[in-house]
Design a protein around this motif. Structure first.
Motif, short mmCIF file in Angstrom:
data_model
loop_
_atom_site.label_atom_id
_atom_site.label_comp_id
_atom_site.label_asym_id
_atom_site.label_seq_id
_atom_site.Cartn_x
_atom_site.Cartn_y
_atom_site.Cartn_z
N PHE A 93 0.84 -1.19 0.00
CA PHE A 93 0.00 0.00 0.00
C PHE A 93 0.88 1.25 0.00
CE2 PHE A 93 -2.51 -3.29 2.06
CZ PHE A 93 -3.76 -3.15 1.46
N SER A 94 0.26 2.36 -0.36
CA SER A 94 0.93 3.65 -0.39
C SER A 94 0.71 4.39 0.93
CB SER A 94 0.38 4.48 -1.56
OG SER A 94 0.86 5.80 -1.51
N LEU A 95 1.77 5.02 1.42
CA LEU A 95 1.70 5.88 2.61
C LEU A 95 2.12 7.30 2.25
CD1 LEU A 95 3.21 3.68 5.49
CD2 LEU A 95 0.80 4.19 5.05
N PRO A 96 1.63 8.32 3.00
CA PRO A 96 0.63 8.20 4.05
C PRO A 96 -0.70 7.72 3.47
CG PRO A 96 0.99 10.50 3.48
CD PRO A 96 2.02 9.72 2.74
N ILE A 97 -1.59 7.30 4.37
CA ILE A 97 -2.90 6.83 3.91
C ILE A 97 -3.54 7.90 3.03
CG2 ILE A 97 -5.23 6.21 4.65
CD1 ILE A 97 -3.98 5.03 7.18
N ASN A 98 -3.86 7.51 1.80
CA ASN A 98 -4.48 8.45 0.86
C ASN A 98 -5.64 7.76 0.16
OD1 ASN A 98 -3.40 7.15 -1.65
ND2 ASN A 98 -1.43 7.74 -0.74
N LEU A 99 -6.21 8.42 -0.80
CA LEU A 99 -7.41 7.89 -1.45
C LEU A 99 -7.14 6.54 -2.11
CD1 LEU A 99 -10.37 8.43 -1.99
CD2 LEU A 99 -9.72 9.79 -3.99
N HIS A 100 -5.95 6.39 -2.69
CA HIS A 100 -5.60 5.11 -3.30
C HIS A 100 -5.52 4.01 -2.23
CE1 HIS A 100 -2.72 2.67 -6.10
NE2 HIS A 100 -3.94 2.17 -6.05
N THR A 101 -4.88 4.33 -1.09
CA THR A 101 -4.76 3.37 0.00
C THR A 101 -6.14 2.93 0.49
OG1 THR A 101 -2.85 4.69 0.70
CG2 THR A 101 -3.55 2.92 2.17
N ARG A 111 -14.89 8.45 -4.29
CA ARG A 111 -14.41 9.79 -4.59
C ARG A 111 -13.97 10.43 -3.27
NH1 ARG A 111 -19.39 9.99 -7.01
NH2 ARG A 111 -19.99 11.62 -5.53
N PRO A 112 -13.27 11.57 -3.32
CA PRO A 112 -12.78 12.19 -2.08
C PRO A 112 -13.85 12.42 -1.03
CG PRO A 112 -11.70 13.20 -3.95
CD PRO A 112 -12.73 12.26 -4.52
N ASP A 113 -15.01 13.00 -1.43
CA ASP A 113 -16.04 13.27 -0.42
C ASP A 113 -16.64 11.98 0.12
OD1 ASP A 113 -17.16 12.71 -2.91
OD2 ASP A 113 -18.87 14.06 -2.65
N GLU A 114 -16.76 10.98 -0.74
CA GLU A 114 -17.28 9.69 -0.29
C GLU A 114 -16.32 9.01 0.66
OE1 GLU A 114 -19.83 8.34 -4.25
OE2 GLU A 114 -17.68 7.89 -4.12
N ALA A 115 -15.03 9.10 0.35
CA ALA A 115 -14.01 8.48 1.21
C ALA A 115 -13.97 9.14 2.58
CB ALA A 115 -12.64 8.57 0.54
N LYS A 116 -14.11 10.45 2.60
CA LYS A 116 -14.09 11.16 3.88
C LYS A 116 -15.27 10.72 4.74
CE LYS A 116 -13.33 15.79 5.73
NZ LYS A 116 -13.16 17.22 5.41
N ALA A 117 -16.44 10.63 4.14
CA ALA A 117 -17.63 10.18 4.89
C ALA A 117 -17.47 8.73 5.34
CB ALA A 117 -18.87 10.34 4.02
N PRO A 174 -1.83 11.30 9.43
CA PRO A 174 -1.58 11.51 8.01
C PRO A 174 -2.57 10.75 7.13
CG PRO A 174 0.00 9.94 8.90
CD PRO A 174 -0.88 10.36 10.04
N VAL A 175 -3.73 11.37 6.88
CA VAL A 175 -4.73 10.79 5.99
C VAL A 175 -5.11 11.84 4.95
CG1 VAL A 175 -7.05 9.83 5.80
CG2 VAL A 175 -5.66 9.27 7.79
N ARG A 176 -5.04 11.45 3.68
CA ARG A 176 -5.38 12.37 2.60
C ARG A 176 -6.52 11.79 1.77
NH1 ARG A 176 0.84 13.14 0.83
NH2 ARG A 176 1.52 14.37 2.61
N PHE A 177 -7.41 12.66 1.38
CA PHE A 177 -8.54 12.22 0.58
C PHE A 177 -8.34 12.62 -0.88
CE2 PHE A 177 -10.01 12.48 4.94
CZ PHE A 177 -10.47 11.17 5.10
N ASN A 178 -7.10 12.47 -1.35
CA ASN A 178 -6.76 12.59 -2.77
C ASN A 178 -5.66 11.57 -3.05
OD1 ASN A 178 -4.28 13.71 -1.88
ND2 ASN A 178 -5.13 15.78 -1.97
N TYR A 179 -5.10 11.60 -4.24
CA TYR A 179 -4.10 10.59 -4.61
C TYR A 179 -2.66 11.09 -4.45
CZ TYR A 179 -7.94 7.78 -6.38
OH TYR A 179 -9.09 7.03 -6.48
#
Length: 382
Positions: A93-101, A111-117, A174-179
């Motif tokens: 997996f890719s770090l930090p935790i992001n949308l791909h992870t 999608r970003p908003d869906e992942a955040k929810a 470290p959590v990102r809601f993009n790639y």
């Protein structure tokens, strides 16, 4: 003109020494090791010619423009983006935790908003005021991501269960809601083209600076100088009379191979069953170079013993109490200022170390000019 002694030829000693030398003072820098740059020391592997980060990888990153311009005075820098991978549950997996992870781990295409929810649904919202590392992780990402990416790695790194560690270790999850898989947020990132040791040697290259390697500092030497800047272990200066402050140290198992061993510079191993925390492949820290061979380090974390190199200050309750005792001793000691990671018993990135070195030198010169007492600490350890 005065004579100043700097104990330690890492970034703290080099930066402060250079600032004092440039205004005409004589500076002596001693270091017990056979090289400058401290734990940032780099050297060429004799068999592969790969630039090795001997004490573990260091990536320069900062938002401090003055610090960025400062290091570029003494070395050319190459662009470098730190992209970290981790193994967990038989996948990479890719770090930090992001949308791909998130999408890969949960088998989704959010999608970003869906992942955040979705992550908010995973979070344990019953934890209102996280006190421990574990509570912090559970509160913001939930049990599944905590178990996969934080629990095992943290337990290996710190030698205790995450429920025993303060939440502050995981200050900003470290959590990102993009790639975006750039490990750092900072505006300036890079690597010194010829390594960190060459960079520090450039800072030390001044006619008013004398460097003495393989030289241990004795407290009796302080009387021969107008002031001492000590960047060694704070407890070591006082001969550990209050006990030893706790550190984690690292062991490295070096191995070589042909070609490209793992395809990236840093591969974390999040599962507790794997004894090492990560494997670093050092040719990838200099991607502008080409090498047929490759050099890797397996990295193991453990408690620091009296003869080990200290890396990470533990700073739990016992250490903070002992640190307070050493701070009191330091404040009663004249003619000495304690600086840097070991001197203030704090984890510091390179850019912060350089910033504090520049500030310490300027504050010191200001105190001297005004005839004021020079403090034991320019930055308070607690």
């Amino acid at each position: 003109m005065k004579n100043y002694l700097l104990v330690g030829a890492g970034f703290s000693g080099a930066v402060i020494g250079r600032e004092l030398a440039e205004v005409g003072h004589q500076v002596t820098i001693v270091d017990s090791r056979s090289h400058v740059a401290g734990n940032c020391h780099t050297e060429r592997d004799p068999d592969t010619n790969v630039m090795l980060h001997v004490y573990g990888p260091h990536i320069f990153h900062t938002d401090d423009q003055e610090v960025w311009e400062y290091v570029n005075r003494f070395s050319s820098f190459k662009d470098y983006t730190n992209r970290v991978k981790t193994t967990s549950r038989g996948q990479v997996f890719s770090l930090p935790i992001n949308l791909h992870t998130i999408n890969q781990f949960f088998g989704k295409t959010l999608r970003p908003d869906e992942a955040k929810a979705f992550i908010e649904q995973q979070a344990d919202t019953s934890i209102e005021d996280p006190k421990t590392f574990e509570e912090q992780a559970l509160r913001f990402v939930g049990n599944d991501l905590y178990e996969a990416f934080f629990k095992g790695y943290t337990q290996k790194q710190w030698g205790c269960h995450p429920s025993k560690l303060p939440a502050s270790i995981l200050k900003r999850l470290p959590v990102r809601f993009n790639y975006n898989d750039n490990y750092f947020f900072h505006r300036y990132q890079g690597m010194p083209e010829h390594g960190y040791t060459r960079l520090v040697e450039g800072i030390l290259d001044h006619p008013n600076i004398t460097v003495k390697l393989n030289t241990r500092f004795e407290r009796s030497q302080a009387q021969d100088y107008d002031h001492v800047f000590f960047s060694g272990p704070l407890d070591g200066f006082f001969d550990y009379e209050q006990g030893r402050l706790g550190y984690r140290t690292l062991d490295f198992e070096k191995f070589t191979d042909k070609g490209d061993y793992q395809g990236c510079a840093v591969m974390n191993y999040g599962e507790e069953e794997v004894p090492y925390t990560r494997i670093t492949e050092h040719k990838h820290f200099s991607p502008w170079e080409e090498h047929e061979g490759t050099v890797c380090y397996k990295e193991y974390s453990r408690e620091c013993g009296p003869d080990d190199i200290p890396y990470y200050p533990i700073r739990l309750v016992e250490e903070k109490e002992m640190l307070g005792n050493y701070i009191a001793l330091a404040n009663q000691t004249t003619g000495v200022s304690f600086v840097g990671r070991l001197g203030t018993y704090r984890y510091l990135d390179m850019d912060v170390t350089i910033r504090e070195g520049l500030d310490a030198a300027r504050q010191f010169l200001s105190h001297v000019e005004r005839g004021e007492t020079v403090p034991a600490f320019f930055v308070q350890p607690l």
